[in-house]
Motif scaffolding. Sequence first.
Motif, mmCIF file in Angstrom:
data_model
loop_
_atom_site.group_PDB
_atom_site.id
_atom_site.type_symbol
_atom_site.label_atom_id
_atom_site.label_comp_id
_atom_site.label_asym_id
_atom_site.label_seq_id
_atom_site.Cartn_x
_atom_site.Cartn_y
_atom_site.Cartn_z
ATOM 1 N N ASP B 106 2.092 -0.611 -5.204
ATOM 2 C CA ASP B 106 1.600 -1.109 -4.105
ATOM 3 C C ASP B 106 1.817 -2.639 -4.040
ATOM 4 O OD1 ASP B 106 0.263 -0.788 -6.588
ATOM 5 O OD2 ASP B 106 -1.732 -1.194 -5.590
ATOM 6 N N GLY B 107 1.663 -3.234 -5.054
ATOM 7 C CA GLY B 107 1.763 -5.033 -4.938
ATOM 8 C C GLY B 107 3.310 -4.899 -4.546
ATOM 9 N N ASP B 108 4.215 -4.297 -5.128
ATOM 10 C CA ASP B 108 5.671 -4.461 -4.769
ATOM 11 C C ASP B 108 6.114 -4.172 -3.481
ATOM 12 O OD1 ASP B 108 7.949 -5.091 -6.746
ATOM 13 O OD2 ASP B 108 8.661 -3.173 -6.320
ATOM 14 N N SER B 109 5.419 -3.032 -2.947
ATOM 15 C CA SER B 109 5.767 -2.698 -1.752
ATOM 16 C C SER B 109 5.019 -3.292 -0.422
ATOM 17 C CB SER B 109 6.032 -1.305 -1.635
ATOM 18 O OG SER B 109 6.972 -0.730 -2.108
ATOM 19 N N MET B 110 3.731 -3.323 -0.649
ATOM 20 C CA MET B 110 2.748 -3.690 0.531
ATOM 21 C C MET B 110 2.570 -5.292 0.545
ATOM 22 S SD MET B 110 2.338 -0.929 2.340
ATOM 23 C CE MET B 110 3.983 -0.276 1.761
#
Lengths: 607, 345
Positions: B106-110
Motif C-alpha cells: 500500500d505504501g509502494d503503490s498508493m
Amino acid sequence: MTASLAAPSHASGAKTRINDFSIQVATVNGSGSQTANTVLLRAIFQMGVFVSGKNLFPSNIAGLPTWFTIRASAKGYVARKASNEMLILMNAETAKEDIAKADTGALVIYDEPLQLDKLREDLAYVPVPFQKLVTASCPEPKLHKLVKNMIYVGVAARLLGVDMDEVKKAITKQLKGKAKAIEINQAAAVAGYDWAMENLPEQDHIRVVRDHKTEGLIIVDGNEACALGALFAGVTVVGWYPITPASSLVETFIEYADEYRKDPKTGKSTVAIVQMEDELASAGVVLAAGWAGARSMTSTAGPGVSLMSEFIGLGYYVEAPGVFFNVARTGPSTGLPTRTQQSDVELCAKCSHGDTQHINLYPGTMEECFQFAYDAFDLAERFQTPIFVVTDLDLGMQNWSSKPFAYPAKPYDRGKVLDQQQLAEVKDWGRYKDVDGDGICYRSLPGTPGGNGSYFTRGSGHNEYAQYSEKPEDYVAVVDRLKRKYETAKAHVPGPVFRNLGSDKGILAFGSSDPAVIEAQDILSEGGLKTDYLRLRALPFTAEVDAFVKEKKVVYLVEQNRDGQMANIFRETYPEHASKFKSVLHYNGHAIDARCIVDQITTFEQK
Amino acid sequence: MTTATPSAPTNKLGYTKQDYVGSKSTLCAGCGHDAITAQIIGAAFESSLEGHRVTKYSGIGCSSKTPAYFINQGWGFNSVHGRMPAIATGASLANRQLINIGVSGDGDSMSIGMGQFVHAVRRNIPMIYIIEDNGVYGLTKGQFSATADKGSHLKSGAVNDLPPIDPCTLAIELGCGFVARCFSGNPKQLNAILKAAFAYQGTVVLDIISPCVTFNNHDASTRSYKHVKDHDFPLHDLGFIQYSEVEEVEIAAGETEVVTFPDGSKVAIKAIHESYDPTDRFGAMKAIHESMEKGEFLTGLLYINPTQPPLPQVLNLVDEPLASLGEDVLKPSPEVLNDIMKSLM
Ligand SMILES: Cc1ncc(C[n+]2csc(CCOP(=O)(O)OP(=O)(O)O)c2C)c(N)n1
Ligand code: SF4
Ligand SMILES: [Mg+2]
C-alpha cells in the motif's frame, strides 16, 4: 532607392568575403521563419558551399524573439562565428538591440517601417517594403504573415548571388510535396528577388560563388542521426517523455518506424513505443525491456536524467542493458531549456547513488551520432548495463552537413545470453559468476523454457547466484567485478580522434566543440602556436587517452560548462597529472566559437 | 520437473504444487503477506501455469520481497520503491508471452508509486497487480500508509487524521477491467480470484487486505485480523472455470451470473449479499462507497469487464516476442539507408 550598400568600413577597400560569412536572421518564433531560414541555408548548400545553421530559439511556442545564424565557409569551418556580416531584422522588438550589437560594416536588411537606418552610421542598410511585396505576391491575406519571411530569402539570394533556381529547389525540398505551399512560397521568394534586382545596387561585401564542396553531402541534425542509428540497431522498446532538446530524437524515430518497422505481411509493429508518464517510468521501461531481452532506449535531457538516476543505479547494479540518449541543454534546473551546453558530463559519468561508473559515448559529428547510436545497443547488451549517448542541443537540433552515413554492416552483438540448450549444458551456472574473467557474466532471458535459467534480480545485495546476501565478501565481490567490467569496456568503446600539428601542447575536447576547436587550432597555428588535438569519444578513457595525458606538457581542456566537469574527471583519473589540465570554458547558452578558445589559450600562454 | 513425493497430485502439465514454491520467507511469523504467497502458489499450481513464462515484479517493502517466495521457475525482478509498474510495462512489452505478476504494498503503490499505478492501469498492462494492503509501511517499521483509515491508531498511539485512498474505486475509475478486494485470511475466495486473474488479458487490480502482525494488528487498528474478519462482507461465492478444449462446462442457471473471458474461461458468480452486479461499473462504485461509509470491507470481484484490449494489442505489436526478433527482421537493408540518405541531400 538611395541606400548605399558600401558600408563605411567596406568603402575603405576591404576584400570581398567569398563563401566566408555569417548571416543572422532575427524573427519572432511561430512566424514560420524556420522554414525560410532553412531554405536560405539549403540554397547556399546547393551552391556547393559549406554551410551550417544555428537556431537560437526561446522556450515558448509563439511570440518571442528568435535568431537564426547561417555560416558559409569555404574552408569548411562550421562552428558558430561570433561576428555576422549580414543581418536580417524582422522583429521590431529586438531590432534596436540587434543594431547596437551589429559588427561594423554589416549589411542590414530590415522591414522598412522599422526605420533603423539612422541608428548607426557604420552599417549598410537595405530597407525592404515587405508588406507591399507580400500583398502583391500572395493572394491569400491569411498566409501573409507566413510567407513574408520567404521574401527576405529572395532579397538575400539576390544580394549574395545565390541562384534563384537553387532557392526554388530548396523550397520544394523543404515543403515536401505540398504543391500549393510550394507555389506560394516560391512566388514570395521570387517577388523579393525581383524587387532587389530592380531596386538594389550590386554589393561586393559578401558573395556566394558556386563551388563543389557539398556535392553528395546530406543535411541532417544529430537527433535524426541518432534516431536512424537506433532504427538500424533494431531497437524494439522505446519508453520516453517529451523534453527539449531530446523530443525530436524519438519523434523522428517514430516517423521512420512507421515506415520501416512494420511487418510487411501483417502490418504489425516490430517496435513498442510508449510515451510514459515521466522519466522515472521511462527509465524503468527501458531497463526492464533490456532485462527481458529487447533492445531498448529512451531520449531525454538533464532534468530527465536526474529523475532517472535511481533507476540507472539499479540498472548498473543488477546489470540490465538499455540505451539512454542525453541531449544536453543549459542547466541547472530548467536553466535555458532551448540553449546548448555540455552540462551533464559528470551526471552521466556517475549517474546514481553509491559507487557507479557508466560507459558514455560522445559523438562529435553526424556520422558519429549515427554510428554511436548503433554501437550503443551492442555495448548495452555486451556489458549488460545502461549506456549513455551524450550529445547536446547544438548537435541534436541544429542543421549540419555531413557525408552520407555508411551502412553499419557489423552484425548485432547480443552479448552473453544463454539459450535453452546452453542452460541445459552449463554446469553450476550463476547469473553473476565471472566465468571469463572480464567482469561480464552470462545471463538468461525470462521465458526461456527448460527449467534451468530462472533467477531473481534484485537491487539489494546479492551473490554470484543472484541470491540475497548481506555478507561483506559477497557485496565486495560484486562491486569489484563491476569495476573490472568497466575496465574491460576500455577495449570496446571508440578511441579518440587526433588532429596533431606536432606539439607537446595538447587540446582536449569532445562532442559539439569539435568544429570550433579545429578552427581555433588553425588560427593559433597561423599565430605561431602549434597544438595536438585529441577529441575524446567515450568513457572509460582508452589507452590512447592515457598516453596523450602523459605525453603532453599542458592539456587545454575545452568544454561547454562552468565548472570544467570533464576536467574534473580527468584530474580524478590522472591525479599525478592534475596540474596539466587548463580549462577553456564556454557556457552562456550559445554554441562555442573558435575565437573564445583562441583568446583563452592565448591568455594561458602569456602567463 | 521435480516431484516432491511420489504420491503428490500433479496438474495438467504434470507438475506438483512443490514445483510452484519459492525460497523460504523471511517475513514475520503470521504476516498476512505469507498467506497471500501460499495462495499464489496454490492457484498457479491449479491453473497449470508454465513456470518459465512467469515473471514476478515488485517495488520495495515487506510485500515486495514476496516474489522471491513463490514460483522459483519464473524470473523475478525486485526493483525500486514504487516503480514496479514501469518494470512490468517494459518486460511485458519485450515479451508478450510472459505471465506477469506484480506484487506491491500500500505504501509502494498508493504513495511513492501512485503515478505509476495510475498509468499502468490506464494502459492496461497485461499483469496481475497485487497490493498487499496492511495500512502501514511494514519494512520501515510501521508508519501510516495512504490506505490507513481515518481515525485508526498506530501501536505508538498516533492517530491518522487523513482519509484513505482506496485502490479499488480508483482502479475502476481508471477503466480497469478486473478489480477485486480480498482478505489474506479468506483463502478460498482468494484462490478463486487468483485463478480468474491468471486467465484475464489486461490489468487485474487485487487489493488484498493483509494484516501486519508486527505493526498494525492491535485492537485500535482497522487492519487487524480480528477487525477485518468482523467486517468482511464477501459479496459472492466465486467459481472459476478455466477454458478447456475437451470439456465444455455447463453452469446451472439461477442465482449465478457467468462472465466469459475472450479465451473461453468463465467466472461463475453467485451472490451472497443482496444483489451486487460486478459488471455494472457505476453500481459497483456506489456499493463500495456505501460500504466504506459503514466501515465494511466488501470483498470479492468488485468489477469485471473482460473486453478491453491490453497494451501490446493497442500498440499492434507482432505476435512474436520483440525480444526474440533477430537482425534479419530488425535491421533495414542498405537500400533503405541509401534512400534515406538521398532524401536528406
Ligand atoms: C526511494 C525510497 N524511499 C524510501 C524507501 C524506504 N522504504 C522502504 S519500504 C517503504 C515502505 C513500504 O511500505 P509498503 O509498500 O506498504 O510495504 P509493506 O512493508 O507494508 O509490505 C519505504 C518507505 C526506499 N526504499 N526507497
Ligand atoms: S513488519 Fe509487518 S508487513 Fe513486514 S513482515 Fe512483519 S508483519 Fe509482515
Ligand atoms: Mg504496507
